[in-house]
Design a protein around this motif. Structure first.
Motif, mmCIF file in Angstrom:
data_model
loop_
_atom_site.group_PDB
_atom_site.id
_atom_site.type_symbol
_atom_site.label_atom_id
_atom_site.label_comp_id
_atom_site.label_asym_id
_atom_site.label_seq_id
_atom_site.Cartn_x
_atom_site.Cartn_y
_atom_site.Cartn_z
ATOM 1 N N VAL A 109 37.867 24.981 39.645
ATOM 2 C CA VAL A 109 36.509 25.399 39.982
ATOM 3 C C VAL A 109 36.459 26.920 39.987
ATOM 4 O O VAL A 109 37.454 27.594 40.206
ATOM 5 C CB VAL A 109 36.030 24.865 41.346
ATOM 6 N N VAL A 110 35.286 27.454 39.754
ATOM 7 C CA VAL A 110 35.087 28.892 39.793
ATOM 8 C C VAL A 110 34.492 29.238 41.134
ATOM 9 O O VAL A 110 33.446 28.703 41.527
ATOM 10 C CB VAL A 110 34.145 29.335 38.642
ATOM 11 N N ALA A 111 35.177 30.114 41.842
ATOM 12 C CA ALA A 111 34.693 30.532 43.164
ATOM 13 C C ALA A 111 33.511 31.472 42.989
ATOM 14 O O ALA A 111 33.501 32.322 42.117
ATOM 15 C CB ALA A 111 35.803 31.225 43.940
ATOM 16 N N THR A 112 32.508 31.304 43.841
ATOM 17 C CA THR A 112 31.354 32.186 43.832
ATOM 18 C C THR A 112 31.191 32.794 45.218
ATOM 19 O O THR A 112 31.566 32.197 46.225
ATOM 20 C CB THR A 112 30.059 31.429 43.456
ATOM 21 N N GLN A 113 30.617 33.970 45.258
ATOM 22 C CA GLN A 113 30.365 34.624 46.530
ATOM 23 C C GLN A 113 28.911 34.455 46.910
ATOM 24 O O GLN A 113 28.015 34.606 46.078
ATOM 25 C CB GLN A 113 30.676 36.113 46.448
ATOM 26 N N ASP A 114 28.682 34.107 48.179
ATOM 27 C CA ASP A 114 27.312 34.027 48.685
ATOM 28 C C ASP A 114 26.868 35.439 49.065
ATOM 29 O O ASP A 114 27.619 36.208 49.640
ATOM 30 C CB ASP A 114 27.235 33.122 49.914
#
Length: 61
Positions: free
Chosen positions: A55-60
């Motif tokens: 999975v590709v981590a995303t920043q909130d």
């Protein structure tokens, strides 16, 4: 290095120490080879399983 790992060797290859975590991998579809009472996991199956669950981590923000 062998193409087929025991559960302990597979855990070392993946880099996990918890049997509970490893059981979750198995429940999520990590393929196992069973012949008689012997269970093995293919290195190529581990590599494919890990790639399929990337999975590709995303920043909130």
């Amino acid at each position: 290095m062998s193409e087929y790992f025991s559960y302990k060797q597979a855990m070392q290859y993946i880099g996990i120490k918890s049997k509970v975590t490893f059981d979750k991998y198995l429940k999520n579809g990590l393929p196992t080879i069973k012949i008689g009472n012997s269970k093995r996991i293919s290195k190529s199956d581990i590599d494919k399983f890990m790639a399929d669950h990337r999975v590709v981590a995303t920043q909130d923000k």
